[in-house]
Design an enzyme around this catalytic site. Structure first.
Site, PDB file in Angstrom:
ATOM      1  N   ASP A  76       0.818  -1.207   0.000  1.00  0.00           N
ATOM      2  CA  ASP A  76       0.000   0.000   0.000  1.00  0.00           C
ATOM      3  C   ASP A  76       0.862   1.272   0.000  1.00  0.00           C
ATOM      4  OD1 ASP A  76      -2.348   1.570   0.323  1.00  0.00           O
ATOM      5  OD2 ASP A  76      -2.117   1.529   2.504  1.00  0.00           O
ATOM      6  N   GLU A 128       3.369  -8.197   7.399  1.00  0.00           N
ATOM      7  CA  GLU A 128       2.066  -8.788   7.073  1.00  0.00           C
ATOM      8  C   GLU A 128       2.118  -9.864   5.992  1.00  0.00           C
ATOM      9  OE1 GLU A 128      -0.989  -5.906   6.380  1.00  0.00           O
ATOM     10  OE2 GLU A 128      -1.004  -5.296   8.471  1.00  0.00           O
TER      11      GLU A 128
HETATM   12  C1  BDP Z   1      -1.444  -2.516   6.643  1.00  0.00           C
HETATM   13  C2  BDP Z   1      -0.119  -2.369   5.934  1.00  0.00           C
HETATM   14  C3  BDP Z   1       0.216  -0.930   5.574  1.00  0.00           C
HETATM   15  C4  BDP Z   1      -1.003  -0.240   5.030  1.00  0.00           C
HETATM   16  C5  BDP Z   1      -2.076  -0.243   6.099  1.00  0.00           C
HETATM   17  C6  BDP Z   1      -3.345   0.476   5.658  1.00  0.00           C
HETATM   18  O1  BDP Z   1       0.926  -2.924   6.693  1.00  0.00           O
HETATM   19  O2  BDP Z   1       1.266  -0.905   4.656  1.00  0.00           O
HETATM   20  O3  BDP Z   1      -0.744   1.046   4.572  1.00  0.00           O
HETATM   21  O4  BDP Z   1      -2.411  -1.570   6.394  1.00  0.00           O
HETATM   22  O5  BDP Z   1      -4.210  -0.180   5.079  1.00  0.00           O
HETATM   23  O6  BDP Z   1      -2.058  -3.637   6.174  1.00  0.00           O
HETATM   24  O7  BDP Z   1      -3.461   1.679   5.857  1.00  0.00           O
END
Ligand code: BDP
Length: 598
Positions: free
Chosen positions: A162, A414
């Site tokens: 993301d 993750e």
């Molecule tokens: C988590 C991820 C991160 C994302 C965040 C989100 O580790 O990189 O930016 O969620 O969705 O899953 O804001």
């Protein structure tokens, strides 16, 4: 690998500035030998910077594949007889480099340095042409992974993390000199016992048969406190001044390669004397329980993308201090070494992460409705992918092993963790990390699809790092329903008897959007969301850290759940505070476990 340094026996010359730059949309350059002459139809491109947002050109922003950078540099006149090295602090995600017509180095991985001994290809006082082809493609064999898909409109880069796939020469490029006989690496491990400290050191040399090593430890006031000779040894420091969170006290380790009375080479390494240990559910720094406050961050700025910038380096640390944060995670890749140096000097604690992110195709499939193969399989991240991941770990530890600020390695963010194949994939990577660095705890960052009853990877971790979004991705807008879910899950994790750091929790928040009844996306909701999490954390002894997602808003690829990027920042992308900033400041600068002096 020692970083370039100016000293009595070494000099460095920065190659930062405007380089010539061109896209290679038809992938012709490698066959055509574009390094052999000045790049045609090139434009100016600043280094360091991501190239994507600098020109106003969708073809550059969305480019998939090779781009070419070129510059010329005159080797300083005084370097005759010296060893000359060309070093890139990073090239995202892989690069090949030529000096004039000769290929000198190639490197995989966008966030760790690489270098080439170019002595044979340069002459002191003369100019050389330096050309780098930088490829931004992500594949099953890159870290992070991705897939390039051919479409009628051209290639498209699909990836599973993301943040925007910024690319280019994000960090400094150097030409530097060392003597032909030189110091090639230094490793320190520090210890504390009562009022004394120790520095175990190990020095590697090259081309230095018959030469000796001697070391001296100098305190911050400039006094020598210990000395020794030999390539391996221990320095004892009576009345030690430890490095500790909140106070980045550093000694200088002066390492010299000597031949009789001649100093052949010299290098100065900053050393913070501190210990790190996990005991039960406690995370101990210098034997004292430490509670992490702070953020997951990104290297992300308007226009420069992931290009390192000293102005924002200093400003971001000023904001960390203002808000009372004592730590951050280098989500989701190794940051510029300047960042770690600064953390060392200012006593900020760092969780250091590899670029392994997006290794979770089941989750992505669920979100996008697409069918992906199993993540850790011959159709996706296979044994070759694991070797690339292993190499990323080797390069991270090799680069950052001497930073006192780094207290914990995070080997993946993750990933899929609930399958047998995930367990088999990660077991050797944990073992490798421990073998490379037996002194620091190791962990990985857990995601919602691998709760305590499903996770197969957490058994290898010393610390449980957990990202949770109850009240955002689940129970959206329903904090009263989210709170018991969060509490129940953390209580389950706590039974593992390991320290828990909640490495992500946060809510997208549009700065300036307000409502009386806290609604998702408003500043009020972000505040209430964080307060709910804190209430739960404060009930669970095993929780020894809270790092909000994210420090600042950041760029992502386009998507229907992203409005001009990810808005979970406590600060906007240009570093203005949202309401949550003051709320966090009140908590982290107030009384709490984080105030204990470690
Ligand atoms: C988590 C991820 C991160 C994302 C965040 C989100 O580790 O990189 O930016 O969620 O969705 O899953 O804001």
């Amino acid at each position: 690998m020692l970083r370039p340094q100016d000293g009595p026996t070494r000099e460095r010359k920065s190659l930062n500035g405007l380089w010539r730059f061109t896209l290679d949309p038809a992938s012709e350059g490698r066959d055509a030998g574009w390094w052999r002459q000045p790049l045609r139809e090139a434009r100016d491109m600043p280094v360091p910077a991501s190239y994507n947002d600098v020109p106003v050109d969708a073809a550059v922003r969305d480019h998939v594949g090779d781009v070419w950078y070129q510059t010329t540099v005159r080797v300083p006149r005084g370097w005759d007889g010296e060893r000359v090295v060309l070093r890139f602090d990073a090239a995202t995600h892989r690069a090949v480099v030529w000096v004039d017509d000769i290929e000198v180095v190639r490197h995989e991985g966008g966030y760790t340095p690489f270098e080439a001994d170019v002595t044979a290809h340069v002459r002191a006082g003369e100019e050389v042409r330096i050309t780098a082809v930088v490829d931004n493609r992500l594949t099953w064999h890159s870290v992070p992974p991705g897939i390039v898909e051919e479409t009628a409109a051209g290639p498209r880069q699909n990836y599973f993390h993301d943040f925007f796939n910024y690319a280019g020469l994000h960090r400094s490029v150097w030409l530097y000199s060392t003597p032909p006989s030189h110091l090639s690496d230094i490793t320190v491990v520090t210890g504390l016992s009562g009022t004394s400290g120790s520095v175990d050191y190990q020095v590697e040399t090259a081309g230095a048969d018959g030469a000796d090593v001697r070391v001296a430890l100098i305190d911050a006031e400039g006094s020598e406190v210990a000395r020794a000779s030999g390539a391996v040894g221990v320095l004892s420091v009576p009345e030690v001044h430890p490095w500790r969170p909140g106070e980045g006290y550093l000694y200088d380790l002066l390492v010299e390669l000597v031949d009789g009375d001649d100093v052949v080479d010299a290098y100065t390494l900053a050393v913070g004397i501190r210990t790190v240990e996990v005991r039960g559910t406690e995370f101990l720094i210098n034997g004292n329980p430490f509670y992490f406050t702070g953020f997951g961050k990104h290297e992300d700025l308007p226009v420069r993308g992931k290009g390192h910038d000293d102005v924002f380096l200093v400003h971001d640390f000023a904001l960390l201090e203002w808000i009372g944060a004592n730590s951050f995670r280098t989500s989701h890749y190794p940051y510029a070494e300047e960042v770690l140096d600064y953390a060392d000097r200012h006593g900020i604690v760092v969780i250091d992460e590899t670029a392994a992110v997006g290794q979770n195709l089941g989750m992505i499939g669920g979100l996008t409705g697409r069918d992906y193969p199993p993540t850790f399989s011959s159709e996706a991240i296979d044994d070759t992918g694991r070797e690339v991941h292993a190499q990323a770990i080797r390069e991270l530890v090799a680069r950052d092993k001497n930073h006192p600020s780094v207290v914990l390695w995070s080997i993946s963010n993750e990933p899929e963790a609930h399958t047998d194949s995930a367990r088999e994939f990660f077991e050797p990577l944990f073992a490798l990390t421990r073998e490379l660095d037996p002194t620091r705890p190791v962990g990985y960052v857990n995601q919602m699809l691998a709760p305590p009853d499903k996770d197969q990877v957490d058994q290898y971790a010393d610390v449980l790092m957990i990202n949770r979004y109850y009240g955002w991705y689940r129970q959206t807008g329903e904090l009263d329903a989210a709170e018991p879910e969060l509490r129940a899950e953390l209580q389950e994790w706590a039974k593992r008897g390991k320290p828990i750091i909640v490495t992500e929790y946060g809510a997208d928040t549009l700065a300036g959007l307000h409502s009386t009844l806290a609604q998702p996306w408003t500043e009020e909701y972000q505040v209430e969301f964080l307060e709910m999490y804190h209430r739960v954390f404060d009930e669970i002894d095993a929780v020894v850290g809270e790092q909000v997602w994210n420090f600042a808003d950041f760029a992502t690829k386009a998507g229907i759940i992203r409005v001009d990027g990810n808005k979970k920042g406590v600060f906007t992308r240009d570093r203005r505070p949202k309401a949550a900033a003051s709320a966090l400041r009140r908590r982290w600068r107030g009384p709490g476990p984080w105030r204990t002096d470690a």
